[in-house]
Design a protein around this motif. Structure first.
Motif, PDB file in Angstrom:
ATOM      1  N   SER A  54       0.839  -1.206   0.000  1.00  0.00           N
ATOM      2  CA  SER A  54       0.000   0.000   0.000  1.00  0.00           C
ATOM      3  C   SER A  54       0.874   1.255   0.000  1.00  0.00           C
ATOM      4  O   SER A  54       0.533   2.254  -0.637  1.00  0.00           O
ATOM      5  CB  SER A  54      -0.963  -0.002   1.183  1.00  0.00           C
ATOM      6  OG  SER A  54      -0.277   0.079   2.395  1.00  0.00           O
ATOM      7  N   ILE A  55       2.023   1.211   0.682  1.00  0.00           N
ATOM      8  CA  ILE A  55       2.965   2.341   0.642  1.00  0.00           C
ATOM      9  C   ILE A  55       3.509   2.502  -0.769  1.00  0.00           C
ATOM     10  O   ILE A  55       3.640   3.616  -1.285  1.00  0.00           O
ATOM     11  CB  ILE A  55       4.101   2.135   1.663  1.00  0.00           C
ATOM     12  CG1 ILE A  55       3.541   2.188   3.080  1.00  0.00           C
ATOM     13  CG2 ILE A  55       5.195   3.179   1.476  1.00  0.00           C
ATOM     14  CD1 ILE A  55       4.532   1.769   4.152  1.00  0.00           C
ATOM     15  N   ARG A  56       3.820   1.371  -1.424  1.00  0.00           N
ATOM     16  CA  ARG A  56       4.307   1.416  -2.806  1.00  0.00           C
ATOM     17  C   ARG A  56       3.277   2.057  -3.728  1.00  0.00           C
ATOM     18  O   ARG A  56       3.589   2.919  -4.540  1.00  0.00           O
ATOM     19  CB  ARG A  56       4.622  -0.007  -3.301  1.00  0.00           C
ATOM     20  CG  ARG A  56       5.188  -0.025  -4.723  1.00  0.00           C
ATOM     21  CD  ARG A  56       4.853  -1.298  -5.464  1.00  0.00           C
ATOM     22  NE  ARG A  56       3.460  -1.596  -5.550  1.00  0.00           N
ATOM     23  CZ  ARG A  56       2.600  -1.026  -6.425  1.00  0.00           C
ATOM     24  NH1 ARG A  56       3.007  -0.100  -7.261  1.00  0.00           N
ATOM     25  NH2 ARG A  56       1.335  -1.373  -6.453  1.00  0.00           N
ATOM     26  N   LYS A  58       0.922   4.132  -2.914  1.00  0.00           N
ATOM     27  CA  LYS A  58       0.810   5.558  -2.587  1.00  0.00           C
ATOM     28  C   LYS A  58       1.933   6.356  -3.248  1.00  0.00           C
ATOM     29  O   LYS A  58       1.704   7.428  -3.799  1.00  0.00           O
ATOM     30  CB  LYS A  58       0.849   5.734  -1.069  1.00  0.00           C
ATOM     31  CG  LYS A  58       0.676   7.158  -0.612  1.00  0.00           C
ATOM     32  CD  LYS A  58       0.708   7.257   0.891  1.00  0.00           C
ATOM     33  CE  LYS A  58       0.643   8.712   1.311  1.00  0.00           C
ATOM     34  NZ  LYS A  58       0.842   8.861   2.752  1.00  0.00           N
ATOM     35  N   ARG A  59       3.164   5.834  -3.186  1.00  0.00           N
ATOM     36  CA  ARG A  59       4.302   6.526  -3.825  1.00  0.00           C
ATOM     37  C   ARG A  59       4.103   6.603  -5.343  1.00  0.00           C
ATOM     38  O   ARG A  59       4.397   7.615  -5.959  1.00  0.00           O
ATOM     39  CB  ARG A  59       5.612   5.811  -3.529  1.00  0.00           C
ATOM     40  CG  ARG A  59       6.051   5.860  -2.109  1.00  0.00           C
ATOM     41  CD  ARG A  59       6.409   7.264  -1.638  1.00  0.00           C
ATOM     42  NE  ARG A  59       6.832   7.234  -0.257  1.00  0.00           N
ATOM     43  CZ  ARG A  59       6.019   7.288   0.787  1.00  0.00           C
ATOM     44  NH1 ARG A  59       4.724   7.388   0.607  1.00  0.00           N
ATOM     45  NH2 ARG A  59       6.488   7.257   2.013  1.00  0.00           N
ATOM     46  N   GLN A  60       3.600   5.533  -5.935  1.00  0.00           N
ATOM     47  CA  GLN A  60       3.342   5.528  -7.374  1.00  0.00           C
ATOM     48  C   GLN A  60       2.315   6.600  -7.721  1.00  0.00           C
ATOM     49  O   GLN A  60       2.469   7.332  -8.698  1.00  0.00           O
ATOM     50  CB  GLN A  60       2.841   4.145  -7.814  1.00  0.00           C
ATOM     51  CG  GLN A  60       2.596   4.040  -9.298  1.00  0.00           C
ATOM     52  CD  GLN A  60       3.875   4.002 -10.106  1.00  0.00           C
ATOM     53  OE1 GLN A  60       4.756   3.222  -9.799  1.00  0.00           O
ATOM     54  NE2 GLN A  60       3.974   4.823 -11.125  1.00  0.00           N
ATOM     55  N   LEU A  61       1.274   6.699  -6.923  1.00  0.00           N
ATOM     56  CA  LEU A  61       0.237   7.704  -7.153  1.00  0.00           C
ATOM     57  C   LEU A  61       0.795   9.118  -7.002  1.00  0.00           C
ATOM     58  O   LEU A  61       0.472  10.004  -7.802  1.00  0.00           O
ATOM     59  CB  LEU A  61      -0.926   7.477  -6.182  1.00  0.00           C
ATOM     60  CG  LEU A  61      -2.171   8.317  -6.395  1.00  0.00           C
ATOM     61  CD1 LEU A  61      -2.760   8.058  -7.770  1.00  0.00           C
ATOM     62  CD2 LEU A  61      -3.186   8.011  -5.312  1.00  0.00           C
ATOM     63  N   GLU A  62       1.644   9.336  -6.007  1.00  0.00           N
ATOM     64  CA  GLU A  62       2.253  10.650  -5.817  1.00  0.00           C
ATOM     65  C   GLU A  62       3.104  11.040  -7.028  1.00  0.00           C
ATOM     66  O   GLU A  62       3.055  12.178  -7.494  1.00  0.00           O
ATOM     67  CB  GLU A  62       3.111  10.662  -4.559  1.00  0.00           C
ATOM     68  CG  GLU A  62       2.322  10.652  -3.281  1.00  0.00           C
ATOM     69  CD  GLU A  62       3.202  10.498  -2.048  1.00  0.00           C
ATOM     70  OE1 GLU A  62       4.442  10.336  -2.182  1.00  0.00           O
ATOM     71  OE2 GLU A  62       2.641  10.516  -0.935  1.00  0.00           O
ATOM     72  N   ASN A  65       0.778  11.870  -9.941  1.00  0.00           N
ATOM     73  CA  ASN A  65       0.139  13.170  -9.735  1.00  0.00           C
ATOM     74  C   ASN A  65       1.093  14.306 -10.054  1.00  0.00           C
ATOM     75  O   ASN A  65       0.716  15.279 -10.699  1.00  0.00           O
ATOM     76  CB  ASN A  65      -0.372  13.303  -8.295  1.00  0.00           C
ATOM     77  CG  ASN A  65      -1.623  12.500  -8.062  1.00  0.00           C
ATOM     78  OD1 ASN A  65      -2.301  12.089  -8.997  1.00  0.00           O
ATOM     79  ND2 ASN A  65      -1.931  12.264  -6.798  1.00  0.00           N
ATOM     80  N   PRO A  72      -3.136  17.069  -5.020  1.00  0.00           N
ATOM     81  CA  PRO A  72      -4.083  16.458  -4.087  1.00  0.00           C
ATOM     82  C   PRO A  72      -4.822  17.517  -3.275  1.00  0.00           C
ATOM     83  O   PRO A  72      -4.307  18.604  -3.037  1.00  0.00           O
ATOM     84  CB  PRO A  72      -3.203  15.603  -3.167  1.00  0.00           C
ATOM     85  CG  PRO A  72      -1.894  15.499  -3.834  1.00  0.00           C
ATOM     86  CD  PRO A  72      -1.771  16.643  -4.767  1.00  0.00           C
TER      87      PRO A  72
END
Length: 112
Positions: A54-56, A58-62, A65, A72
């Motif tokens: 889930s951290i991975r 989140k970093r991919q999404l950041e 973006n 965000p």
């Protein structure tokens, strides 16, 4: 651009999880401080891997973006003056009076 979850073997026989981030031609590593130990139960191991994944994600999404210009909502609603006040309270280096004066100027400007 990619964010991959990888593991590194530990001397104790377990493994440490980290992120391998490749973005704009540069490779970075982010160590998650999540260790899967041999004595962990199956449920613990699965939970730790799910947390790391889930951290991975989140970093991919950041990264996505930032790449495509999406901001965000929590960043859009950020209060710069509040952030700058906290910065001034914790800053210990030289030139603090310049930061304090800048904060007062911003405050005066926003009041008018």
């Amino acid at each position: 651009m990619s964010v991959k979850l990888r593991s590194k073997p530990l001397k104790s026989g377990g493994e440490a999880l980290y992120l391998d981030i490749y973005h704009n031609g540069k490779r970075n590593y982010e160590f998650l401080k999540i260790h899967i130990l041999p004595k962990d139960s199956k449920e613990d191991k699965k939970e730790k891997k799910n947390l790391a994944d889930s951290i991975r994600a989140k970093r991919q999404l950041e990264i996505n973006n930032d790449e495509y210009g999406f901001v965000p909502s929590f960043k859009r609603k950020a209060d710069f003056i509040e952030y700058f006040q906290k910065f001034n309270e914790t800053y210990k280096g030289k030139g603090i009076r310049k930061f304090v004066a800048t904060l007062h100027k911003f405050d005066d400007y926003l009041k008018h």
